[in-house]
Design a protein around this motif. Structure first.
Motif, PDB file in Angstrom:
ATOM      1  N   TRP A  17       0.826  -1.202   0.000  1.00  0.00           N
ATOM      2  CA  TRP A  17       0.000   0.000   0.000  1.00  0.00           C
ATOM      3  C   TRP A  17       0.868   1.263   0.000  1.00  0.00           C
ATOM      4  N   VAL A  19       3.852   1.498  -1.370  1.00  0.00           N
ATOM      5  CA  VAL A  19       4.358   1.615  -2.740  1.00  0.00           C
ATOM      6  C   VAL A  19       3.277   2.194  -3.654  1.00  0.00           C
ATOM      7  N   TYR A  20       2.035   1.737  -3.482  1.00  0.00           N
ATOM      8  CA  TYR A  20       0.932   2.287  -4.267  1.00  0.00           C
ATOM      9  C   TYR A  20       0.781   3.786  -4.010  1.00  0.00           C
ATOM     10  N   CYS A  21       0.813   4.177  -2.744  1.00  0.00           N
ATOM     11  CA  CYS A  21       0.686   5.597  -2.408  1.00  0.00           C
ATOM     12  C   CYS A  21       1.810   6.414  -3.044  1.00  0.00           C
ATOM     13  N   LEU A  22       3.007   5.856  -3.057  1.00  0.00           N
ATOM     14  CA  LEU A  22       4.126   6.577  -3.658  1.00  0.00           C
ATOM     15  C   LEU A  22       3.996   6.673  -5.170  1.00  0.00           C
ATOM     16  N   THR A  23       3.438   5.645  -5.817  1.00  0.00           N
ATOM     17  CA  THR A  23       3.306   5.694  -7.272  1.00  0.00           C
ATOM     18  C   THR A  23       2.235   6.678  -7.719  1.00  0.00           C
ATOM     19  N   VAL A  24       1.199   6.893  -6.909  1.00  0.00           N
ATOM     20  CA  VAL A  24       0.177   7.883  -7.270  1.00  0.00           C
ATOM     21  C   VAL A  24       0.487   9.241  -6.644  1.00  0.00           C
ATOM     22  N   LYS A  25       1.693   9.363  -6.106  1.00  0.00           N
ATOM     23  CA  LYS A  25       2.200  10.605  -5.520  1.00  0.00           C
ATOM     24  C   LYS A  25       1.357  11.107  -4.348  1.00  0.00           C
ATOM     25  N   ALA A  30       1.513   7.664   2.431  1.00  0.00           N
ATOM     26  CA  ALA A  30       2.648   6.772   2.667  1.00  0.00           C
ATOM     27  C   ALA A  30       3.345   7.112   3.981  1.00  0.00           C
TER      28      ALA A  30
END
Length: 61
Positions: A17, A19-25, A30
């Motif tokens: 989760w 990593v997901y938060c970081l990919t959608v900025k 995160a």
């Protein structure tokens, strides 16, 4: 609570989760998750160390 915090599955889900938060900025999400998880680990370690050395004042469970 100890089993939940030390669970590899929970760590995997939290990491995914984050990593997901970081990919959608969504950096605030995160950082929030990291802070909560690290605080829970710290509290768990503090309680475990207190139980090892006979200090029952730090053990809340």
């Amino acid at each position: 609570m100890t089993k939940l915090i030390n669970s590899k599955f929970v760590a995997l889900l939290m990491g995914g989760w984050i990593v997901y938060c970081l990919t959608v900025k969504a950096f605030d999400g995160a950082l929030f998750l990291l802070t909560i998880y690290l605080f829970a680990l710290y509290e768990n370690k503090k309680a475990t160390n207190g139980a090892k050395f006979g200090d029952t004042a730090t053990v809340n469970d």
